[in-house]
Design a protein around this motif. Structure first.
Motif, PDB file in Angstrom:
ATOM      1  N   ARG A   1       0.827  -1.208   0.000  1.00 17.52           N
ATOM      2  CA  ARG A   1       0.000   0.000   0.000  1.00 17.52           C
ATOM      3  C   ARG A   1       0.863   1.260   0.000  1.00 17.52           C
ATOM      4  N   GLY A   2       2.018   1.186   0.659  1.00 16.11           N
ATOM      5  CA  GLY A   2       2.933   2.318   0.634  1.00 16.11           C
ATOM      6  C   GLY A   2       3.492   2.558  -0.762  1.00 16.11           C
ATOM      7  N   ILE A   3       3.815   1.471  -1.473  1.00 16.88           N
ATOM      8  CA  ILE A   3       4.292   1.583  -2.857  1.00 16.88           C
ATOM      9  C   ILE A   3       3.234   2.244  -3.717  1.00 16.88           C
ATOM     10  N   PHE A   4       1.985   1.791  -3.575  1.00 20.71           N
ATOM     11  CA  PHE A   4       0.883   2.331  -4.367  1.00 20.71           C
ATOM     12  C   PHE A   4       0.688   3.817  -4.093  1.00 20.71           C
ATOM     13  N   THR A   5       0.705   4.202  -2.834  1.00 24.75           N
ATOM     14  CA  THR A   5       0.518   5.603  -2.461  1.00 24.75           C
ATOM     15  C   THR A   5       1.611   6.480  -3.057  1.00 24.75           C
ATOM     16  N   ASN A   6       2.845   6.000  -2.996  1.00 20.46           N
ATOM     17  CA  ASN A   6       3.952   6.800  -3.520  1.00 20.46           C
ATOM     18  C   ASN A   6       3.930   6.898  -5.037  1.00 20.46           C
ATOM     19  N   LEU A   7       3.520   5.831  -5.717  1.00 18.29           N
ATOM     20  CA  LEU A   7       3.373   5.899  -7.167  1.00 18.29           C
ATOM     21  C   LEU A   7       2.313   6.918  -7.556  1.00 18.29           C
ATOM     22  N   LEU A   8       1.200   6.917  -6.830  1.00 18.67           N
ATOM     23  CA  LEU A   8       0.144   7.890  -7.102  1.00 18.67           C
ATOM     24  C   LEU A   8       0.636   9.312  -6.853  1.00 18.67           C
ATOM     25  N   ALA A   9       1.363   9.493  -5.750  1.00 16.52           N
ATOM     26  CA  ALA A   9       1.845  10.823  -5.394  1.00 16.52           C
ATOM     27  C   ALA A   9       2.785  11.384  -6.458  1.00 16.52           C
TER      28      ALA A   9
ATOM     29  N   LYS B   1      -3.081   5.457 -17.280  1.00 13.99           N
ATOM     30  CA  LYS B   1      -2.153   5.721 -18.375  1.00 13.99           C
ATOM     31  C   LYS B   1      -0.818   6.261 -17.851  1.00 13.99           C
ATOM     32  N   LYS B   2      -0.891   7.115 -16.833  1.00 13.91           N
ATOM     33  CA  LYS B   2       0.334   7.679 -16.265  1.00 13.91           C
ATOM     34  C   LYS B   2       1.192   6.602 -15.604  1.00 13.91           C
ATOM     35  N   LEU B   3       0.554   5.736 -14.822  1.00 11.23           N
ATOM     36  CA  LEU B   3       1.308   4.689 -14.147  1.00 11.23           C
ATOM     37  C   LEU B   3       1.921   3.713 -15.143  1.00 11.23           C
ATOM     38  N   GLU B   4       1.155   3.347 -16.158  1.00  9.39           N
ATOM     39  CA  GLU B   4       1.667   2.418 -17.155  1.00  9.39           C
ATOM     40  C   GLU B   4       2.848   3.024 -17.909  1.00  9.39           C
ATOM     41  N   ASN B   5       2.730   4.295 -18.287  1.00  8.54           N
ATOM     42  CA  ASN B   5       3.832   4.968 -18.984  1.00  8.54           C
ATOM     43  C   ASN B   5       5.061   5.072 -18.091  1.00  8.54           C
ATOM     44  N   ARG B   6       4.822   5.308 -16.801  1.00  8.65           N
ATOM     45  CA  ARG B   6       5.947   5.424 -15.865  1.00  8.65           C
ATOM     46  C   ARG B   6       6.696   4.098 -15.753  1.00  8.65           C
ATOM     47  N   MET B   7       5.950   3.004 -15.599  1.00  5.89           N
ATOM     48  CA  MET B   7       6.578   1.693 -15.489  1.00  5.89           C
ATOM     49  C   MET B   7       7.247   1.280 -16.803  1.00  5.89           C
ATOM     50  N   GLN B   8       6.604   1.598 -17.916  1.00  7.69           N
ATOM     51  CA  GLN B   8       7.167   1.239 -19.216  1.00  7.69           C
ATOM     52  C   GLN B   8       8.489   1.960 -19.448  1.00  7.69           C
ATOM     53  N   HIS B   9       8.527   3.227 -19.077  1.00  9.80           N
ATOM     54  CA  HIS B   9       9.760   4.007 -19.244  1.00  9.80           C
ATOM     55  C   HIS B   9      10.850   3.491 -18.314  1.00  9.80           C
ATOM     56  N   LEU B  10      10.463   3.100 -17.104  1.00  4.45           N
ATOM     57  CA  LEU B  10      11.455   2.677 -16.119  1.00  4.45           C
ATOM     58  C   LEU B  10      12.050   1.322 -16.464  1.00  4.45           C
ATOM     59  N   TYR B  11      11.186   0.377 -16.903  1.00  2.00           N
ATOM     60  CA  TYR B  11      11.646  -0.992 -17.099  1.00  2.00           C
ATOM     61  C   TYR B  11      11.938  -1.350 -18.548  1.00  2.00           C
ATOM     62  N   LYS B  12      11.294  -0.677 -19.483  1.00  2.00           N
ATOM     63  CA  LYS B  12      11.518  -0.900 -20.913  1.00  2.00           C
ATOM     64  C   LYS B  12      11.455  -2.382 -21.257  1.00  2.00           C
ATOM     65  N   ASP B  13      12.566  -3.001 -21.620  1.00  2.00           N
ATOM     66  CA  ASP B  13      12.572  -4.385 -22.093  1.00  2.00           C
ATOM     67  C   ASP B  13      12.344  -5.405 -20.978  1.00  2.00           C
ATOM     68  N   TYR B  14      12.306  -4.960 -19.738  1.00  2.00           N
ATOM     69  CA  TYR B  14      12.120  -5.907 -18.639  1.00  2.00           C
ATOM     70  C   TYR B  14      10.682  -6.402 -18.554  1.00  2.00           C
ATOM     71  N   LEU B  15       9.731  -5.582 -18.965  1.00  2.00           N
ATOM     72  CA  LEU B  15       8.318  -5.876 -18.764  1.00  2.00           C
ATOM     73  C   LEU B  15       7.835  -7.222 -19.281  1.00  2.00           C
ATOM     74  N   PRO B  16       8.223  -7.670 -20.476  1.00  2.00           N
ATOM     75  CA  PRO B  16       7.633  -8.910 -20.983  1.00  2.00           C
ATOM     76  C   PRO B  16       8.119 -10.210 -20.333  1.00  2.00           C
ATOM     77  N   LYS B  17       9.024 -10.147 -19.386  1.00  2.00           N
ATOM     78  CA  LYS B  17       9.633 -11.372 -18.868  1.00  2.00           C
ATOM     79  C   LYS B  17       8.717 -12.181 -17.952  1.00  2.00           C
ATOM     80  N   LEU B  18       7.721 -11.560 -17.356  1.00  2.00           N
ATOM     81  CA  LEU B  18       6.934 -12.227 -16.331  1.00  2.00           C
ATOM     82  C   LEU B  18       6.239 -13.485 -16.837  1.00  2.00           C
ATOM     83  N   ILE B  19       6.388 -14.574 -16.079  1.00  2.00           N
ATOM     84  CA  ILE B  19       5.730 -15.856 -16.288  1.00  2.00           C
ATOM     85  C   ILE B  19       6.117 -16.528 -17.602  1.00  2.00           C
ATOM     86  N   LYS B  20       6.315 -15.751 -18.660  1.00  2.00           N
ATOM     87  CA  LYS B  20       6.583 -16.337 -19.998  1.00  2.00           C
ATOM     88  C   LYS B  20       7.839 -17.189 -19.981  1.00  2.00           C
TER      89      LYS B  20
END
Length: 241
Positions: free
Chosen positions: A180-188, A221-240
């Motif tokens: 919940r702290g992570i979520f609050t800070n991302l929103l902030a 949209k803001k959160l998704e863009n923020r994570m996409q910019h931060l992780y770039k090529d890292y995003l598709p690795k999950l579970i696959k």
């Protein structure tokens, strides 16, 4: 100087560790991996997670492609357990949005639904190894396992920043409230006004209003863009993998 243990609590993770932490949950604590995501990108508390029934989850798109709306209300899914500590309670009944980040939520939700069906008639979203509704105590046990492995991975890293942060986290107290702290800070970080923080967190009774719907879509949209910019090529690795 002696440590001030009263305030020695970690409430957040640096952004570069959020998605690796969730990915590690898939590998080491898969029964709660979806829950970890829902905490980090929906601000849902541990006690609220173990109160969720599958029927309480409204998927926006296929398997939460565009998010989830979760109905949170107090229930008793385990009649055989007395929770005097409140670790399985809902602090504030509400409808809570969980934001999607690329296809992470979609993959986690699908993986969870396919692998963890309730076997006790409770319709619980989160279940223990016996297929019974998960208790708050069980959730914490899985989280503790994840925490231990996360610190181990940081200590093994060749990156000095990881080693320094591992030492810091080992000195601090932290548990499931971290999400919940992570979520609050991302929103902030992305908020244009107080409503951008209060409404997605479930801090206001305006959750059914049109302004809420508009704000949450913009925040998504803001959160998704923020994570996409931060992780770039890292995003598709999950579970696959």
């Amino acid at each position: 100087m002696p440590r001030n243990k009263q305030g020695h609590i970690a409430h957040d993770l640096p952004e570069q560790y959020i998605l690796p932490f969730i990915e590690l949950a898939v590998k080491t604590a898969n029964p709660i991996a979806l829950g970890i995501y829902m905490q980090c990108f929906g601000g849902i508390r541990q006690g609220e997670l173990v109160n969720i029934r599958k029927s309480d989850v409204n998927s926006i798109g296929s398997y939460g492609e565009f998010g989830l709306v979760v109905r949170l209300e107090q229930k008793t899914l385990r009649m055989d357990i007395k929770d005097s500590a409140g670790s399985s309670g809902v602090k504030k009944p509400r409808r809570q949005i969980v934001f999607p980040i690329q296809d992470w939520l979609q993959m986690l939700y699908r993986n969870h639904i396919e692998n963890y069906p309730p076997m006790d008639g409770s319709d619980a979203l989160f279940v223990n190894r016996d297929g019974k509704a998960m208790s708050g105590q069980s959730y914490r046990a899985y989280f503790s396992k994840l925490k231990k492995e996360f610190l181990k991975q940081l200590r093994k890293s060749s990156n000095p920043d990881d080693l320094i942060y591992a030492v810091k986290l080992e000195e601090y107290k932290w548990s499931t409230h971290l999400g919940r702290g992570i979520f609050t800070n991302l929103l902030a970080e992305e908020a244009d006004n107080p409503y951008d923080i209060a409404l997605p967190r479930g801090d206001s009774n305006l959750a059914s209003s049109l302004v809420y719907q508009g704000n949450t879509e913009r925040m998504r949209k803001k959160l998704e863009n923020r994570m996409q910019h931060l992780y770039k090529d890292y995003l598709p690795k999950l579970i696959k993998n």
